[in-house]
Design a protein around this motif. Sequence first.
Motif, short mmCIF file in Angstrom:
data_model
loop_
_atom_site.label_atom_id
_atom_site.label_comp_id
_atom_site.label_asym_id
_atom_site.label_seq_id
_atom_site.Cartn_x
_atom_site.Cartn_y
_atom_site.Cartn_z
N LEU A 256 41.11 42.95 41.98
CA LEU A 256 39.96 42.24 41.41
C LEU A 256 39.21 41.40 42.45
O LEU A 256 38.13 40.90 42.19
N SER A 307 42.59 36.78 42.44
CA SER A 307 41.32 36.51 41.78
C SER A 307 41.42 35.23 40.97
O SER A 307 42.50 34.85 40.51
N GLY A 308 40.30 34.55 40.83
CA GLY A 308 40.26 33.34 40.03
C GLY A 308 41.14 32.26 40.61
O GLY A 308 41.08 31.97 41.81
N ASP A 309 41.96 31.66 39.75
CA ASP A 309 42.93 30.67 40.20
C ASP A 309 44.29 31.35 40.28
O ASP A 309 44.66 32.10 39.38
N VAL A 312 46.77 31.01 37.22
CA VAL A 312 46.38 31.45 35.88
C VAL A 312 46.55 32.96 35.79
O VAL A 312 45.83 33.71 36.46
N THR A 337 38.69 29.68 38.05
CA THR A 337 39.25 30.69 37.16
C THR A 337 38.14 31.36 36.34
O THR A 337 37.05 30.79 36.15
N VAL A 387 40.25 34.14 26.42
CA VAL A 387 41.19 35.25 26.38
C VAL A 387 41.05 36.09 27.65
O VAL A 387 40.01 36.71 27.90
N MET A 389 42.25 39.29 30.01
CA MET A 389 42.74 40.66 29.83
C MET A 389 42.66 41.06 28.36
O MET A 389 43.52 41.77 27.85
N GLU A 416 31.18 40.11 31.09
CA GLU A 416 31.76 41.08 32.01
C GLU A 416 31.29 40.72 33.41
O GLU A 416 30.12 40.38 33.60
N ASN A 417 32.19 40.76 34.40
CA ASN A 417 31.84 40.45 35.79
C ASN A 417 31.23 39.06 35.95
O ASN A 417 30.19 38.90 36.60
N PRO A 445 35.93 43.41 34.84
CA PRO A 445 36.79 42.48 34.11
C PRO A 445 35.98 41.73 33.05
O PRO A 445 34.81 41.44 33.26
N VAL A 446 36.62 41.45 31.94
CA VAL A 446 35.92 40.86 30.80
C VAL A 446 36.63 39.59 30.34
O VAL A 446 37.85 39.56 30.21
N1 SAH Z 1 43.91 34.55 38.03
C1 SAH Z 1 42.73 35.08 37.40
C2 SAH Z 1 43.06 35.91 36.19
C3 SAH Z 1 43.78 37.17 36.49
S1 SAH Z 1 44.06 38.14 35.03
C4 SAH Z 1 41.78 33.92 37.06
O1 SAH Z 1 42.17 32.77 37.14
O2 SAH Z 1 40.65 34.19 36.71
C5 SAH Z 1 42.69 39.23 35.09
C6 SAH Z 1 41.71 38.91 33.98
O3 SAH Z 1 40.90 37.83 34.37
C7 SAH Z 1 40.75 40.02 33.66
O4 SAH Z 1 41.31 40.95 32.77
C8 SAH Z 1 39.63 39.26 33.01
O5 SAH Z 1 39.95 38.93 31.69
C9 SAH Z 1 39.62 37.98 33.80
N2 SAH Z 1 38.63 38.00 34.90
C10 SAH Z 1 38.84 37.94 36.21
N3 SAH Z 1 37.67 37.95 36.89
C11 SAH Z 1 36.71 38.01 35.97
C12 SAH Z 1 35.29 38.04 36.02
N4 SAH Z 1 34.62 38.00 37.18
N5 SAH Z 1 34.60 38.10 34.86
C13 SAH Z 1 35.25 38.12 33.66
N6 SAH Z 1 36.57 38.10 33.56
C14 SAH Z 1 37.31 38.04 34.69
#
Ligand code: SAH
Length: 482
Positions: A256, A307-309, A312, A337, A387, A389, A416-417, A445-446
């Motif tokens: 991701l 990805s994200g934090d 999480v 996140t 929510v 995933m 999404e994205n 990702p959504v």
């Molecule tokens: N550690 C990450 C999450 C990982 S689980 C965080 O803190 O964001 C992966 C899920 O994160 C994906 O299925 C989706 O639900 C979400 N996600 C990650 N990037 C995203 C994005 N750019 N837009 C929307 N959802 C996202």
Amino acid sequence: MPHDTPKLNAFPVFLRVEGKTVAIVGDGEEALAKARLLGQSSAGLRIVAGHASAELAAWIAANGALHVAAPYEPAHLEGAVMVFAASGEESLDRRVAEDARRLGIAVNAVDRPDLCDFFTPALVNRAPVAIAIGTEGAGPVLAQIIRARIDQMLSPSLGTLASLAVSFRHAAEKLLPKGAARRRFWSEFFTGAPAQALAAGRLAEAHDAASHLLVTSGRSSGHVALVGAGPGAEDLLTLRAQRLLMEADVILYDALVPEAVVAMGRRDAERVSVGKRKGCHSKTQAEINSLLVELGHEGKRVVRLKSGDPLVFGRAGEEMAALRDAGISYEVVPGVTAAFAAAADFELPLTLRGVTSSMVFTTGHDLKGNSLPDWARLAISGATVAVYMGRSVAAEVAGRLIDAGLASDTAVAVVENASLGIRRKFHGTLADLPSLQARDDLDGPVMTIIGDAVAGANFDHSEPLAAGKIRHAHPHLEGVDA
Ligand code: SAH
């Protein structure tokens, strides 16, 4: 670098001028400007000026340049490594350029790019460090703007620091093995205690700090940083994440994490994709854990980019446990996140005074069996629910929440994205949410956000969630009354 980056027509190099001669032909302002520029180097300057202006003559005297006070002749160029035609007269500059070329000497003619073999850069001088800015003669004003910005960015003590580095180079090469340990020494040297002491003007202290570092760097073992890469946009990376990426020996990243973020890493860093995109696990979690431990034992500086934090839904807990057990030092760098990025895209207040004061990060994947998970109870009591995933279980999530008593017209926002230019936003109610699962036009990702606070979002540029399937199945019917 992208394949379509235009090619440079002039390639920057640093020419050795120490102990060499540079010839400048001209009497006035242009010659003086070049003399000042070249005067920043240790080149011997030969200035051919039959009628030097008072200012030029004064500069020559003050700076110990050689003054040829005679009308120009080709012989004046002999032995020079560079020639500047700076007379301000086209015909003379042209003659100088032709003579230089005949003698095999590279020439620059002031304001006559067609006569130039090379261009002079705008210069940020922190000798021995030099930053040269070139625009191939197209934009001297632009070059000056860039020059000012870079100048501001770099400590005035950078040159002294670089000179100190030269004096430590031999010892570093002798004491530290080539590779990670040596790189770590230099990285600390240029950003840590030695640099800080020098910035404060304390040379002796900087020297001591560097000596100390030399002794300790060889001993230090690897280090792993679990780094949040944010939701996708490069500029949502933290400054700390960026620094660690620049210092990394190895970067391990999930599917991701966009290529552009990985590309911000040190150019020589090894990059390992550890996959984990739904359905195609390129490495198991256990393999990732042991890889981190292995790299740590090798003394590598590892960035584990998630990805994200990282804390999480990132399985960071397992990675930290493995590192702890193996006695490898690690740190965690937070990231933005996905829920926060999605909320920002929707201008959606996650807590809203008088409406909701708690929020839940959850995944729909814990809805198996008959018992309602705790988070569902929180949702019913008014929490905002994010929510992760959740696409493939959208119907299950909606159904279970409605059965449990959450109003079916509770607001829902889906992104999404999130944070990326290609993001898509959808809004609707809990009753519409199941349609998300059946859509086949979303492959990014959504993030789904459910709760009364969602009603406070900005729904401009957002599509109705319920309309998705119909529109997708019959695109030609859009807008048609049927
Ligand atoms: N550690 C990450 C999450 C990982 S689980 C965080 O803190 O964001 C992966 C899920 O994160 C994906 O299925 C989706 O639900 C979400 N996600 C990650 N990037 C995203 C994005 N750019 N837009 C929307 N959802 C996202």
